[in-house]
Each structure stands twice: as structure tokens, then as C-alpha cells.
Design a protein around this motif. Sequence first.
Motif, PDB file in Angstrom:
ATOM      1  N   LYS A  77       0.840  -1.197   0.000  1.00 50.01           N
ATOM      2  CA  LYS A  77       0.000   0.000   0.000  1.00 50.01           C
ATOM      3  C   LYS A  77       0.878   1.251   0.000  1.00 50.01           C
ATOM      4  CE  LYS A  77      -3.623  -2.524   2.434  1.00 50.01           C
ATOM      5  NZ  LYS A  77      -2.884  -3.821   2.384  1.00 50.01           N
ATOM      6  N   PHE A  78       0.593   2.167  -0.940  1.00 49.93           N
ATOM      7  CA  PHE A  78       1.396   3.382  -1.126  1.00 49.93           C
ATOM      8  C   PHE A  78       0.519   4.639  -1.073  1.00 49.93           C
ATOM      9  CE2 PHE A  78       3.890   0.029  -2.960  1.00 49.93           C
ATOM     10  CZ  PHE A  78       5.211   0.389  -2.731  1.00 49.93           C
ATOM     11  N   PHE A 116       3.027  -5.046 -10.365  1.00 49.17           N
ATOM     12  CA  PHE A 116       2.249  -4.335  -9.348  1.00 49.17           C
ATOM     13  C   PHE A 116       1.143  -5.179  -8.713  1.00 49.17           C
ATOM     14  CE2 PHE A 116       4.346  -1.053 -11.693  1.00 49.17           C
ATOM     15  CZ  PHE A 116       4.576  -0.055 -10.762  1.00 49.17           C
ATOM     16  N   ARG A 117       0.783  -6.238  -9.346  1.00 48.08           N
ATOM     17  CA  ARG A 117      -0.207  -7.194  -8.868  1.00 48.08           C
ATOM     18  C   ARG A 117      -1.411  -6.521  -8.196  1.00 48.08           C
ATOM     19  NH1 ARG A 117       0.885 -12.023  -4.625  1.00 48.08           N
ATOM     20  NH2 ARG A 117      -1.137 -13.032  -4.815  1.00 48.08           N
ATOM     21  N   ASP A 118      -1.559  -6.595  -6.849  1.00 46.85           N
ATOM     22  CA  ASP A 118      -2.731  -6.030  -6.152  1.00 46.85           C
ATOM     23  C   ASP A 118      -2.364  -4.793  -5.336  1.00 46.85           C
ATOM     24  OD1 ASP A 118      -4.826  -8.075  -6.783  1.00 46.85           O
ATOM     25  OD2 ASP A 118      -3.414  -9.408  -5.782  1.00 46.85           O
ATOM     26  N   ALA A 119      -1.280  -4.142  -5.691  1.00 48.82           N
ATOM     27  CA  ALA A 119      -0.833  -2.971  -4.922  1.00 48.82           C
ATOM     28  C   ALA A 119      -1.856  -1.841  -4.990  1.00 48.82           C
ATOM     29  CB  ALA A 119       0.519  -2.507  -5.432  1.00 48.82           C
ATOM     30  N   LYS A 120      -1.858  -0.994  -3.942  1.00 50.05           N
ATOM     31  CA  LYS A 120      -2.792   0.134  -3.864  1.00 50.05           C
ATOM     32  C   LYS A 120      -2.011   1.440  -3.788  1.00 50.05           C
ATOM     33  CE  LYS A 120      -6.374  -2.634  -1.579  1.00 50.05           C
ATOM     34  NZ  LYS A 120      -5.606  -3.901  -1.601  1.00 50.05           N
ATOM     35  N   GLY A 150      -6.606   4.750  -7.619  1.00 54.77           N
ATOM     36  CA  GLY A 150      -7.655   5.750  -7.466  1.00 54.77           C
ATOM     37  C   GLY A 150      -7.119   7.105  -7.030  1.00 54.77           C
ATOM     38  N   ASP A 151      -7.469   8.169  -7.761  1.00 53.74           N
ATOM     39  CA  ASP A 151      -7.048   9.542  -7.433  1.00 53.74           C
ATOM     40  C   ASP A 151      -5.551   9.776  -7.613  1.00 53.74           C
ATOM     41  OD1 ASP A 151      -9.518  10.873  -6.677  1.00 53.74           O
ATOM     42  OD2 ASP A 151      -9.545   9.539  -4.961  1.00 53.74           O
ATOM     43  N   ALA A 152      -4.838   8.811  -8.150  1.00 54.57           N
ATOM     44  CA  ALA A 152      -3.398   9.007  -8.360  1.00 54.57           C
ATOM     45  C   ALA A 152      -3.165  10.081  -9.426  1.00 54.57           C
ATOM     46  CB  ALA A 152      -2.752   7.694  -8.781  1.00 54.57           C
ATOM     47  N   LYS A 153      -2.014  10.748  -9.324  1.00 58.58           N
ATOM     48  CA  LYS A 153      -1.672  11.805 -10.278  1.00 58.58           C
ATOM     49  C   LYS A 153      -0.383  11.421 -10.994  1.00 58.58           C
ATOM     50  CE  LYS A 153      -3.968  15.299  -7.446  1.00 58.58           C
ATOM     51  NZ  LYS A 153      -4.471  14.297  -6.460  1.00 58.58           N
TER      52      LYS A 153
END
Length: 341
Positions: free
Chosen positions: A222-223, A238-242, A264-267
Amino acid sequence: MGCANAKLGSSKFGSSKFGDAKFGNAKFRDAKFRDAKLGDAKFGNAKFRDAKLGDAKFGSSKFGDAKFRDAKFRDAKFGSSKFGDAKFGNAKFRNAKFGSSKFGDAKFRNAKFRDAKFRDAKLGNAKFRDAKFRDAKFRNAKLGDAKFRDAKFRDAKFGSSKFGDAKLGDAKFRDAKFGNAKFRDAKFGSSKFGDAKLGDAKFGNAKFRDAKFGNAKFGSSKFRDAKFRDAKLGNAKFRDAKFGNAKFRDAKFGSSKLGNAKFGDAKFRDAKFRDAKLGNAKLGDAKFRDAKLGNAKFRDAKLGNAKFRDAKFRNAKLGDAKFGSSKFRDAKFGNAKFTNC
């Protein structure tokens, strides 16, 4: 027992017991402490240059300002020791056990840790510049504000470690396993993750400037709110990374595989996805500015409500990608394929 200014160079202490001994300014150059028991000893400003401390047991020792340059600690047990401001330049720790030790402001420049165990250890504000960790285990260790500039971690295992505000600039994590480690607010500078396995690690608000992820496997890590500037993620999986709300500036995704990752919401600003496989990635609400997606494969990617400004999709394969209510401003789709034909 006191050894204020004693000089005990080349002495052999065999299985001696030092209990509550105080070593003040004693000098132990080339001394051998094999199997010695140092209990609650206080080392003050003692000097142990080239000393050999194989199998030594340090119990609750206090190291004060002691200097252990080039010292060798094979199978040493440090129990609940306190390292204070001690200096271990170029020291070698093989199979050493640090138990619940507190590292304070100790300095381990160029120290080598092979098979060392840091379970439950507190690394405080210790400095490990150029240190080498091979097969080291950090399960449940707390790295606080420790600094690891240019340190190398090969095959290290971080279990449920907590890295807090640790600074890992230029550190190298080759084949490292991060299990359930927590890296909130950690700084990774120009770190190299090679073939690292990030498992379920948490990197909330971590900063990865110029970091290189090579063939890293992100598992279910998670990042959230993490920042990736100039990061190189080519070939990463990246498999299931968030990556909720993460920021990627000038990041390079090369031939990476985004699997089922959630962004989600990443820029993404100036990010490069050339040859990347977006698979079943979820990029809803993500923002792409000046992104380059040439030859990228979108397959079943979900991009509902994503915003693409000045994005370039040349030769991209958009197949069954779902763009929902996405917005495209000045996007370029030269030779892009919108079907699976």
C-alpha cells in the motif's frame, strides 16, 4: 570491577564474566572475548579496535561512547543493550542477535551484518552509512529516525518492521522481502529495489525520488499518498498494490505489469508508460498530465472518470479498456488500436 585506563591489547578473555564492570577509557586492541559474558557492563569511552567478540553475551550492557572499529562480533548476543553514541566503523557482525537492543545515536559506518537478527530492536537515530546487510532479519524492529545512506540490503527480511521517519537514501534492497513492514513517511532517495518483494508492506506518504524498482514485485503493498519523482519502475509487477492519491512525476513504468493494482485519485505528471501492461488495473479518477502511453497495453483496465491532459497514446492498444466518464484534453491517439482485432 573497573578498567578505567587499562591497556589490554591482545588479551584473551575466554569465558570470563564481567557482570557490572566499567571499562572507562580502556583499550582492547586485538583482544579476544570469545564466550565472554558482559552482563550489565558499561563501556564508557573504551576502544576495541580489531577486537574479536565471538559468542560474547552483552545482556543489558551500555556502550556509551565506546569505539569498536574493525571489531568482529560473531554469534554475539546483545540482548537489551544500549548503544548510546558508540561507533562501530567497519565492524563485522555475523549471526549477531540484537534482541531488544536500543541503538540510540550509534554509528555503524561501513559495518557488515551477515545473518544478523534485529528482532524487536529499536534503531532510534542510529546511522548505517554504507553498511551492508546480507540475509539480515528485522522482524518487528522499529527503525525510527535511523539513516541508511548508501546501505545495501541483500536478501534482508523486514517482517513486521516499522520504519517511521527512517531515511534510506541510496540504499539498495536486492532480493529483500518486506512482508508486513510499515514505512510511513520514510524517505528512499535514490534507493534500488532490484528484485525486492514488497509483500503487504505499507508505504503511506513515503517519498521515492530517483528510486529504481527494477524487477520488484509489489504484491499487495500500500502506497497511499506516496510520492514517486523520477522513479524507474520498468519491469516491476504491481499485482494487487494500492496507490490511492499517490503522485508520480516523471516516473518511468517501462515494461511494467500493473495487474490488478488500484490507482484511485493518483496523479501522473510526465509519466512514461511505454510498453507497460495495464492489465486489469483500476485507474478511476486518476489524472494523467503530459503522460506518454505509447505502445501501452490497456486490455481490461478501468479508467472511469480519469482525466487525460496532453496525454499521448501513440500505438497504444486500448482493447477492452473501460474509460467510463473519462475526460481527454488535447490527447493524441496516433495509430492507437481501439479493438482486440
